[in-house]
Design a protein around this motif. Structure first.
Motif, PDB file in Angstrom:
ATOM      1  N   VAL A 388       0.878  -1.144   0.249  1.00 27.13           N
ATOM      2  CA  VAL A 388       0.244  -0.114   0.064  1.00 27.13           C
ATOM      3  C   VAL A 388       1.011   1.142  -0.022  1.00 27.13           C
ATOM      4  O   VAL A 388       2.048   1.228   0.452  1.00 27.13           O
ATOM      5  N   TYR A 390       1.798   4.586   1.618  1.00 27.25           N
ATOM      6  CA  TYR A 390       1.910   5.333   2.760  1.00 27.25           C
ATOM      7  C   TYR A 390       2.799   6.466   3.189  1.00 27.25           C
ATOM      8  O   TYR A 390       3.937   6.252   2.924  1.00 27.25           O
ATOM      9  N   GLN A 391       2.144   7.566   3.100  1.00 32.24           N
ATOM     10  CA  GLN A 391       2.954   8.898   3.308  1.00 32.24           C
ATOM     11  C   GLN A 391       4.130   9.094   2.126  1.00 32.24           C
ATOM     12  O   GLN A 391       5.334   9.364   2.125  1.00 32.24           O
ATOM     13  N   GLN A 394       5.582   3.079  -0.599  1.00 33.30           N
ATOM     14  CA  GLN A 394       5.157   1.742  -0.654  1.00 33.30           C
ATOM     15  C   GLN A 394       5.694   0.929   0.780  1.00 33.30           C
ATOM     16  O   GLN A 394       6.920   0.971   0.753  1.00 33.30           O
ATOM     17  N   VAL A 397       1.824  -4.494   4.419  1.00 34.38           N
ATOM     18  CA  VAL A 397       1.006  -4.696   5.482  1.00 34.38           C
ATOM     19  C   VAL A 397       0.248  -5.955   5.492  1.00 34.38           C
ATOM     20  O   VAL A 397       0.107  -6.536   4.506  1.00 34.38           O
ATOM     21  N   PHE A 412      -0.199  -2.313   9.894  1.00 37.58           N
ATOM     22  CA  PHE A 412       1.195  -2.632   9.698  1.00 37.58           C
ATOM     23  C   PHE A 412       1.483  -3.063  11.157  1.00 37.58           C
ATOM     24  O   PHE A 412       1.259  -2.510  12.165  1.00 37.58           O
TER      25      PHE A 412
END
Length: 467
Positions: A388, A390-391, A394, A397, A412
């Protein structure tokens, strides 16, 4: 009419098949909540289906040589004559139910046998027979029973002193119990001895359950008596005494000393002489992730319990116990269970952490006479890895249903340290791993139960038998 040459050829093949047939006994053990029952159920189900798949299929055992090479012809599962049957089918029904659930823990000795018929691939084997059989007896027993081995070297006074020291420190000291108030010099009676056993056993159970979640709980059979119905030998607990020889005749302390010796003679010693010494290979399951979740004291206590368990596998020690019980075990696999609770990039660290837990401060293992290895595995794969964003990065999770919830979630899970956790790790509260609900297995009913590295564990334990 068959010619002499044909009859001699048949006789030679019969002798060769018998010579190639191999049999061994594999033990699966582990401390409480390590996942023995689920592991055995998934293993037996996957083995049973492995020979029934269509050509070119490997089901869920692709790294087990007879499956990978397509040489496995049949797998027959049967009870073992001298052992209670492992409840394989009831456990499997729970996992394959429309609303799947993990089976209950087994609390005693049980087993199941698997006869694996295959086509030899080695040069000599191919010349001699078309197929032969490897017979594997798989035995389940509580790892807590191994905690009792050190008691054989102790007197009642020595064991009491060591146990009371544990009981008066750390989280154990917070638990009350009537057994703590017993006067060693009071007159003994069967009723008083039984009340002491019940009180001490309840105290041990409280130590084992959350929030304490401790592992070094001795005597181990108090919590897992197995098929023992006469518990008279269990009627003792630690008392503040200085010497076995100085105990007042007829007192509680003297009676408990006698029961302690009886427990060793009737319960502990026969297990090692009649059961443990017959194992050829052993799989030791460890809930490393559960230990991390439970905190520093629980984790340290698990290490202490593992050190006590390892005394059973020491083959190069010339001490009393090693001379008394010469185990025939030539392979031991230590496996960190519930690997599906972390992402795949943490499996290596999980394996390294287990090695650090088992080894001494110099990294040495106490079983140089046996081949040992370490693995991270999960008998039932309850989660999937997803990538995924995130901020702006990649990350990997987990996706699954967290225990006691209903919907699929992504999270996570955190990281596993590759070394023993530091005080800073514990202070920072780094470890918060979730348990997950078992997945629906309806579509895998005919192929087996999805897992993580169960087939590699099988390959290490018995793969060398398939020539």
């Amino acid at each position: 009419m068959r010619t002499l040459a044909q009859r001699l050829g048949d006789a030679a093949r019969f002798v060769a098949e018998r010579a190639l047939r191999r049999k061994l006994r594999v033990a699966v053990t582990g401390l409480s909540r390590s996942g023995k029952t689920v592991f055995l159920t998934a293993l037996l189900h996957n083995l049973h289906l492995a020979a029934r798949l269509k050509e070119g299929q490997t089901g869920h055992l692709p790294f087990f040589d007879p499956v990978a090479k397509g040489t496995l012809e049949d797998v027959a599962l049967t009870p073992i004559d001298d052992l209670p049957a492992f409840p394989f089918l009831p456990n499997l029904d729970r996992l394959l139910d429309a609303a799947p659930d993990f089976p209950p823990s087994t609390t005693g000795l049980s087993g199941f046998a698997a006869a694996l018929r295959y086509r030899p691939q080695g040069f000599f084997g191919r010349q001699l027979v078309d197929s032969t059989t490897v017979e594997v007896e798989i035995v389940d027993y509580p790892g807590e029973w191994l905690l009792d081995l050190p008691m054989l070297e102790q007197s009642y006074a020595q064991w009491s002193a060591a146990t009371l020291q544990f009981a008066q420190t750390g989280a154990r000291a917070t638990l009350a119990g009537d057994w703590r108030q017993i006067d060693p010099d009071m007159p003994a009676s069967e009723g008083a001895l039984e009340q002491a056993r019940l009180s001490f056993t309840a105290w041990l159970q409280a130590c084992r359950e959350p929030p304490l979640s401790l592992s070094f709980l001795q005597p181990g059979r108090f919590l897992r008596p197995g098929d023992v119905t006469d518990l008279a030998a269990f009627r003792f607990c630690p008392l503040p005494v200085t010497s076995d020889a100085a105990l007042r005749p007829g007192s509680m302390a003297a009676a408990m000393r006698d029961r302690f010796e009886r427990y060793k003679a009737e319960i502990v010693r026969p297990f090692y002489e009649n059961v443990f010494s017959r194992f050829d290979r052993q799989l030791v399951l460890v809930d490393v992730i559960g230990g991390l979740n439970a905190g520093a004291e629980s984790f340290a206590d698990m290490r202490h319990a593992l050190a006590a368990v390892l005394k059973s596998f020491a083959r190069d020690d010339e001490g009393f116990l090693a001379r008394l019980f010469r185990s025939s075990t030539d392979k031991v696999l230590f496996a960190a269970t519930k690997a599906d609770h972390v992402t795949a990039n943490q499996f290596h660290n999980l394996r390294l952490l287990l090695h650090a837990m088992v080894a001494d401060d110099l990294g040495r293992l106490p079983m140089s006479g046996a081949e040992a290895d370490f693995a991270a595995l999960s008998a039932v794969k309850c989660t999937a890895n997803r990538r995924v964003l995130y901020q702006g990065q990649q990350i990997t999770v987990l996706e699954g249903i967290i225990k006691n919830r209903k919907d699929v979630e992504q999270l996570f899970p955190g990281e596993i340290p590759e070394h023993l956790p530091t005080p800073e790790d514990w202070a920072a509260g780094r470890f918060r791993f979730y348990d997950f609900e078992p997945p629906s297995l309806a579509r895998d009913r005919a192929r087996g139960i999805p897992h993580i590295r169960l087939d590699k564990a099988l390959q290490f334990l018995i793969g060398d038998l398939f020539w």
